[in-house]
Scaffold this motif. Structure first.
Motif, PDB file in Angstrom:
ATOM      1  N   ILE A 485       0.838  -1.199   0.000  1.00 25.27           N
ATOM      2  CA  ILE A 485       0.000   0.000   0.000  1.00 25.27           C
ATOM      3  C   ILE A 485       0.876   1.254   0.000  1.00 25.27           C
ATOM      4  O   ILE A 485       0.593   2.233  -0.713  1.00 25.27           O
ATOM      5  N   LEU A 486       1.962   1.239   0.779  1.00 27.49           N
ATOM      6  CA  LEU A 486       2.891   2.363   0.783  1.00 27.49           C
ATOM      7  C   LEU A 486       3.550   2.527  -0.583  1.00 27.49           C
ATOM      8  O   LEU A 486       3.837   3.657  -1.012  1.00 27.49           O
ATOM      9  N   LEU A 487       3.785   1.404  -1.267  1.00 22.98           N
ATOM     10  CA  LEU A 487       4.362   1.482  -2.617  1.00 22.98           C
ATOM     11  C   LEU A 487       3.400   2.193  -3.574  1.00 22.98           C
ATOM     12  O   LEU A 487       3.823   2.999  -4.409  1.00 22.98           O
ATOM     13  N   ILE A 488       2.110   1.908  -3.425  1.00 21.73           N
ATOM     14  CA  ILE A 488       1.121   2.591  -4.247  1.00 21.73           C
ATOM     15  C   ILE A 488       1.107   4.088  -3.939  1.00 21.73           C
ATOM     16  O   ILE A 488       1.038   4.932  -4.848  1.00 21.73           O
ATOM     17  N   ILE A 489       1.149   4.412  -2.648  1.00 16.15           N
ATOM     18  CA  ILE A 489       1.154   5.823  -2.260  1.00 16.15           C
ATOM     19  C   ILE A 489       2.389   6.522  -2.846  1.00 16.15           C
ATOM     20  O   ILE A 489       2.315   7.678  -3.293  1.00 16.15           O
ATOM     21  N   ALA A 490       3.528   5.810  -2.858  1.00 13.97           N
ATOM     22  CA  ALA A 490       4.742   6.381  -3.449  1.00 13.97           C
ATOM     23  C   ALA A 490       4.545   6.659  -4.935  1.00 13.97           C
ATOM     24  O   ALA A 490       5.004   7.680  -5.463  1.00 13.97           O
ATOM     25  N   SER A 491       3.856   5.740  -5.628  1.00 19.02           N
ATOM     26  CA  SER A 491       3.592   5.958  -7.055  1.00 19.02           C
ATOM     27  C   SER A 491       2.669   7.151  -7.265  1.00 19.02           C
ATOM     28  O   SER A 491       2.810   7.898  -8.238  1.00 19.02           O
ATOM     29  N   VAL A 492       1.713   7.341  -6.345  1.00 17.98           N
ATOM     30  CA  VAL A 492       0.823   8.501  -6.443  1.00 17.98           C
ATOM     31  C   VAL A 492       1.620   9.791  -6.262  1.00 17.98           C
ATOM     32  O   VAL A 492       1.409  10.773  -6.995  1.00 17.98           O
ATOM     33  N   ILE A 493       2.544   9.777  -5.316  1.00 24.39           N
ATOM     34  CA  ILE A 493       3.393  10.961  -5.121  1.00 24.39           C
ATOM     35  C   ILE A 493       4.217  11.216  -6.379  1.00 24.39           C
ATOM     36  O   ILE A 493       4.418  12.367  -6.793  1.00 24.39           O
ATOM     37  N   GLY A 494       4.678  10.134  -7.022  1.00 21.57           N
ATOM     38  CA  GLY A 494       5.407  10.291  -8.281  1.00 21.57           C
ATOM     39  C   GLY A 494       4.561  10.946  -9.359  1.00 21.57           C
ATOM     40  O   GLY A 494       5.040  11.788 -10.127  1.00 21.57           O
ATOM     41  N   ILE A 495       3.288  10.569  -9.428  1.00 23.11           N
ATOM     42  CA  ILE A 495       2.378  11.185 -10.393  1.00 23.11           C
ATOM     43  C   ILE A 495       2.194  12.673 -10.076  1.00 23.11           C
ATOM     44  O   ILE A 495       2.146  13.520 -10.985  1.00 23.11           O
ATOM     45  N   ILE A 496       2.104  12.991  -8.782  1.00 27.89           N
ATOM     46  CA  ILE A 496       1.947  14.396  -8.383  1.00 27.89           C
ATOM     47  C   ILE A 496       3.169  15.206  -8.816  1.00 27.89           C
ATOM     48  O   ILE A 496       3.052  16.310  -9.358  1.00 27.89           O
ATOM     49  N   VAL A 497       4.366  14.649  -8.591  1.00 29.78           N
ATOM     50  CA  VAL A 497       5.591  15.332  -9.004  1.00 29.78           C
ATOM     51  C   VAL A 497       5.599  15.509 -10.520  1.00 29.78           C
ATOM     52  O   VAL A 497       6.010  16.569 -11.040  1.00 29.78           O
ATOM     53  N   TYR A 498       5.121  14.486 -11.254  1.00 32.12           N
ATOM     54  CA  TYR A 498       5.027  14.605 -12.713  1.00 32.12           C
ATOM     55  C   TYR A 498       4.112  15.760 -13.095  1.00 32.12           C
ATOM     56  O   TYR A 498       4.438  16.568 -13.985  1.00 32.12           O
ATOM     57  N   ARG A 499       2.963  15.859 -12.428  1.00 35.37           N
ATOM     58  CA  ARG A 499       2.016  16.920 -12.738  1.00 35.37           C
ATOM     59  C   ARG A 499       2.638  18.292 -12.493  1.00 35.37           C
ATOM     60  O   ARG A 499       2.454  19.225 -13.284  1.00 35.37           O
ATOM     61  N   LEU A 500       3.376  18.399 -11.403  1.00 27.37           N
ATOM     62  CA  LEU A 500       3.978  19.688 -11.077  1.00 27.37           C
ATOM     63  C   LEU A 500       5.049  20.093 -12.087  1.00 27.37           C
ATOM     64  O   LEU A 500       5.156  21.267 -12.466  1.00 27.37           O
ATOM     65  N   SER A 501       5.835  19.109 -12.507  1.00 34.22           N
ATOM     66  CA  SER A 501       6.936  19.425 -13.423  1.00 34.22           C
ATOM     67  C   SER A 501       6.457  19.627 -14.855  1.00 34.22           C
ATOM     68  O   SER A 501       6.924  20.530 -15.552  1.00 34.22           O
ATOM     69  N   VAL A 502       5.510  18.804 -15.312  1.00 35.23           N
ATOM     70  CA  VAL A 502       5.074  18.891 -16.703  1.00 35.23           C
ATOM     71  C   VAL A 502       4.170  20.093 -16.917  1.00 35.23           C
ATOM     72  O   VAL A 502       4.026  20.590 -18.039  1.00 35.23           O
ATOM     73  N   PHE A 503       3.550  20.594 -15.863  1.00 39.41           N
ATOM     74  CA  PHE A 503       2.715  21.785 -16.005  1.00 39.41           C
ATOM     75  C   PHE A 503       3.547  22.978 -16.477  1.00 39.41           C
ATOM     76  O   PHE A 503       3.077  23.824 -17.254  1.00 39.41           O
TER      77      PHE A 503
END
Length: 932
Positions: A485-503
């Protein structure tokens, strides 16, 4: 027939390797009981005798006088036959293997080991009372099909061991009445034609006992056990027969043999071809009837023939389709209300004052918005979001609030009425006392090596591990699940970082100025592009992690070692769903409750990891982005599941048919046709349930952002029922029929989702939508003392909710301030409730902010308490089991006990009469000589 109770077990040499026989535990033979004392029936002695009379070792196979092999017979040319070549013994199960003597690629030593294990296993099957007949394949001479038949004596013995309920006498109590009797002319069109699928005759039933065989309704021994029951019994035996003893460790069970490749497959037979009836007049053609009246697209409007589904596939599959059908029926009401709320928003979107202000060239066209990222992001005009604000008016309306409250009540009604329907099915399908009848899994029995004292019976019984060992296993399993479950949360944080950078990239590349003549520019904003690409990447990550975690969850559950199959499936279900819940819903929770909530203000933004500036919502809010996310995930998941469930097995079967097209002129028997179908996965119906429960979560948890979700779910489910039916009847081998009392762990999962849905929808309306700020403005800030209007109005809302920022106050985070040359503009606007520059409390939250916060918290508390109160009242007012069903259950139990008691009294009276006659004869014989 006297059952043979001798086992032939294969003792391998010490230097031979194990070949990884599967995932079932292996336990020293001297310590492992075959049947635990949980099964307190006297017939369990049969299994105990099998354990006690073991031939533990022998030399070569050929030298064994007790070794028995199946009879080899040529195919008799009858492709629809379900019997051995003698036409009398029914085929209850089929085992398939590849003849090692005709293999070309594998090593000779490995082939010999597999052959020895298989022959030992088949010999033990014969010694256990089963009858085998082998036939070589017509299309591939390397394949051999071993047909298994259970004779009457074996069926009776194991029916008693498994506590299978069988008919006592015909039952005239089970009369079903329709709630729509007055509309019979309409419902008749939806019903299955009873002249085609005849209603099943109902019986009083009781657990079978051999010593009371005369009490049961046995008119014909060949039909007393139906094919589904016969297959269950044979599978029960196949899972418990041993085939090897090595290092004092026994290996057993068909599942291990299939997973290790010793057998290619093991399955019960379909009764006929799905597209046409069998030439055998005695065949019931149930598969053909199911395809014609259930799986065929032309039957999409008809009700499901649940009794025939249950009879052919077993209660476990029957209860799934009963639940799915009931869920689909209840979605009809939710879909109607959802469409009405959507139409309300659509019709009133032109009256949306704040959207008009966004699109107005003199209002939104003149409002300069602050950059939403550092360095590369430009200033932009508010009217670039004109189209998204129009769409938002459809979903962010008063109708959404009404629909969210309605869905909170609807989900409670659905769950409560389903419990009642489930209780009716338990009565109709004789699964009321199933938990008391269920046998331990063979894997559990194999591990029962520790002796403990039962607190109730004060007798010794065997368990697989001590209390301390159980605690260790639970801790390890919980830790493994938490890690993933923590691994999934880490992947979600990765998606958030992607959103911040690609914006930043999209903001720099996409056009900076709004041009109404460019249709693409109206829709492709940096926010939209970021949202869509992030949603697609999130979907791909979900699919990849899902594939990996399935194997991990199975390993964890096997290590946990649940006692019964129901316990095993419930434990696996909870583990998988916890993972899937985070996997599927995490991105939606982020957009709904975190995005744009902690961004600071332009002069002092909040940064992730000290580097990435937190995302901001579009000036219209994050609600539309949440709707987009739901649409992509639901749509993508539906397409992916259809590819997996329909296209993939169809293509595999098509490839298999193409490989045998050169031999198509040969007539293949029923068992060979079924072998070339696809097997059901190890998890069985798990992914079918999961697909629907995830959908149930989207329909309930986030319905405040998308009122059309129930309509899409309704359309999907109507197709899903028929697609699943088509898949099972045409593309897959027949599953082993299994008993099931309810939908298992999915019921409490749905109840948990229903409780959480009230909170999530209240928070979406309060924090994600703009409904509360608009209401606060309308009732408080549009009129004095805070506003300038003389009457309540929404005019001026946009200007009132956008704060001012002095461009000169930007912090220079790089060489050269990119914001210094903005012509004559000295301020920009941003979405927040803060004091303007120059105010004594500049950039601090203003009075409007605290009014809105208080209103949001008050709304959440009021809405939650109202809905929870209604839910509690409904749950209390609607009993889980209807009064009529309770009466039927008690009445049937009473009549069954009365029937058995009367029969017992008759037997006792008859026996007493015989004893009395014999005593009279003895007395007469003793007195006669004295009188003479």
């Amino acid at each position: 027939m006297q059952m043979m109770t001798r086992d032939i077990l294969l003792e391998m040499d010490q230097e031979e390797e194990d070949d990884d026989d599967g995932d079932i535990g292996d336990v020293p033979a001297s310590r492992r009981p075959f049947l635990t004392p949980h099964t307190l029936h006297s017939s369990s002695r049969v299994l105990e005798n099998l354990e006690q009379t073991v031939v533990s070792s022998f030399g070569t196979l050929e030298s064994q006088p007790d070794f028995q092999t199946p009879e080899f017979e040529e195919f008799n040319g009858k492709p629809d036959s379900l019997f051995f070549n003698d036409g009398q013994r029914r085929i209850d199960f089929v085992l398939v293997y590849e003849d090692e003597s005709r293999k070309e690629t594998n090593k000779k030593g490995s082939n010999e080991k597999q052959r020895r294990k298989r022959r030992a296993y088949e010999s033990n099957l014969i010694c256990g009372g089963l009858q085998l007949e082998a036939t070589r394949s017509i299309l591939d001479d390397k394949l051999v099909f071993v047909k298994v038949h259970a004779p009457w004596e074996v069926l009776c013995t194991y029916a008693e061991i498994m506590h299978i309920k069988l008919p006592l006498k015909p039952n005239d109590l089970k009369t079903r009445t329709s709630a729509f009797g007055n509309f019979s002319w309409f419902t008749k069109v939806l019903q299955v034609d009873e002249s085609i699928i005849k209603p099943e005759q109902e019986f009083f039933t009781a657990p079978f006992e051999k010593n009371r065989m005369n009490d049961f309704y046995i008119q014909d021994r060949d039909t007393f056990f139906n094919p589904a029951t016969r297959s269950r019994i044979v599978y029960f035996i196949l899972c418990r027969i041993k085939y090897q003893v090595r290092d004092n460790v026994k290996k057993f069970g068909i599942n291990k043999l299939v997973s290790s490749g010793i057998y290619k497959a093991a399955f019960p037979l379909h009764d006929c071809n799905f597209s046409h009836k069998s030439e055998d007049l005695s065949c019931p053609n149930e598969r053909y009837l199911l395809y014609r009246e259930w799986a065929h697209p032309r039957s999409i409007y008809k009700k499901q023939p649940l009794d025939l589904i249950r009879k052919y596939y077993g209660e476990k599959i029957g209860i799934y389709f009963a639940w799915l059908g009931y869920y689909t029926q209840m979605l009809l009401l939710a879909a109607v209300v959802g469409v009405a709320c959507f139409l309300y928003g659509y019709v009133n979107q032109n009256n949306c004052t704040w959207s008009k202000e966004v699109c107005h060239p003199d209002i939104g066209g003149k409002i300069i918005m602050c950059p939403q990222c550092d360095r590369l992001c430009p200033f932009w005009k508010l009217n670039i979001t004109c189209e998204s604000s129009k769409k938002l008016c459809i979903f962010d309306s008063f109708g959404t609030l009404v629909f969210a409250v309605f869905m909170g009540v609807w989900v409670t009604l659905f769950l409560e009425f389903w419990k009642r329907r489930q209780a009716e099915l338990e009565y109709e399908w004789d699964t009321v006392e199933l938990q008391q009848e269920e046998q331990p899994r063979p894997e559990y029995e194999a591990r029962c090596t520790h002796v403990v004292i039962n607190e109730i019976t004060q007798e010794e019984e065997r368990v697989p591990f001590t209390t301390w060992g159980k605690c260790i296993r639970i801790t390890l399993c919980a830790s493994a699940v938490l890690f993933w479950i923590l691994l999934i949360i880490a992947s979600v944080i990765g998606i958030i970082v992607y959103r911040l950078s690609v914006f930043i990239v999209f903001s720099a590349k996409l056009p900076k100025n709004f041009n109404g003549t460019d249709p693409i520019q109206k829709y492709l904003t940096p926010q939209t592009a970021t949202s869509i690409t992030a949603s697609l990447i999130s979907f791909i990550i979900i699919m990849i992690l899902n594939t990996i975690y399935e194997k991990v969850a199975i390993m964890i559950t096997n290590f946990e070692l649940p006692r019964t199959q129901t316990d095993y499936e419930n434990s696996l279900t909870m583990k998988m769903f916890l993972f899937q819940f985070v996997n599927y819903y995490s991105s939606c929770f982020y957009i709904a409750f975190f995005k744009g909530k902690f961004v600071g203000y332009p002069g002092d933004p909040v940064y992730w990891l000290g580097k990435y500036r937190n995302e901001e919502c579009d000036p219209g809010g994050c609600l539309l982005e949440l709707t987009t996310q739901l649409t992509i995930i639901m749509g993508g998941k539906a397409i992916w599941n259809n590819i997996q469930e329909v296209l993939l097995p169809w293509v595999k079967n098509l490839i298999g048919r193409c490989r045998t097209v050169s031999r198509a002129e040969k007539i293949a028997p029923r068992w060979e046709q079924d072998y070339h179908l696809q097997p059901m996965g190890k998890l069985g119906l798990f992914y079918e349930y999961l697909e629907m429960i995830i959908q149930f979560g989207f329909v309930t948890l986030f319905v405040a952002s998308f009122p059309l979700a129930p309509l899409l779910a309704l359309v999907n489910n109507i197709l899903e029922i028929r697609v699943d039916a088509w898949k099972m009847t045409t593309q897959y081998r027949r599953m082993v029929p299994e008993k099931a009392q309810d939908i298992g762990a999915w019921q409490p999962i749905m109840q948990g989702i229903a409780i959480l849905a009230v909170v999530t929808n209240a928070m979406i309306i309060a924090f994600t939508s703009d409904m509360i700020p608009r209401l606060v403005y309308y009732w408080s800030f549009s009129v004095p003392p805070y506003g300038d209007h003389t009457h309540y109005t929404m005019e001026g809302y946009i200007n009132n909710t956008l704060s001012y920022f002095n461009i000169a106050d930007f912090k220079n985070r790089s060489k050269g301030n990119p914001y210094s040359g903005l012509e004559k503009h000295t301020t920009c606007r941003y979405r927040d409730f803060r004091y303007p520059p120059g105010h004594p409390q500049e950039y601090k939250h203003n009075i409007y902010y605290w009014h809105v916060i208080a209103a949001k918290l008050a709304f959440i508390i009021v809405m939650e308490h109202i809905i929870y109160s209604v839910k509690f009242f409904i749950s209390y007012a609607i009993p889980d089991v209807s009064k009529s069903t309770k009466s039927k259950i008690k009445r049937e139990k009473y009549l069954t006990q009365k029937l058995l008691h009367e029969n017992h009294l008759k037997d006792v009276t008859k026996n007493m009469g015989v004893i009395a006659e014999r005593m009279v004869e003895v007395v007469d014989n003793n007195l006669r000589p004295k009188l003479e």
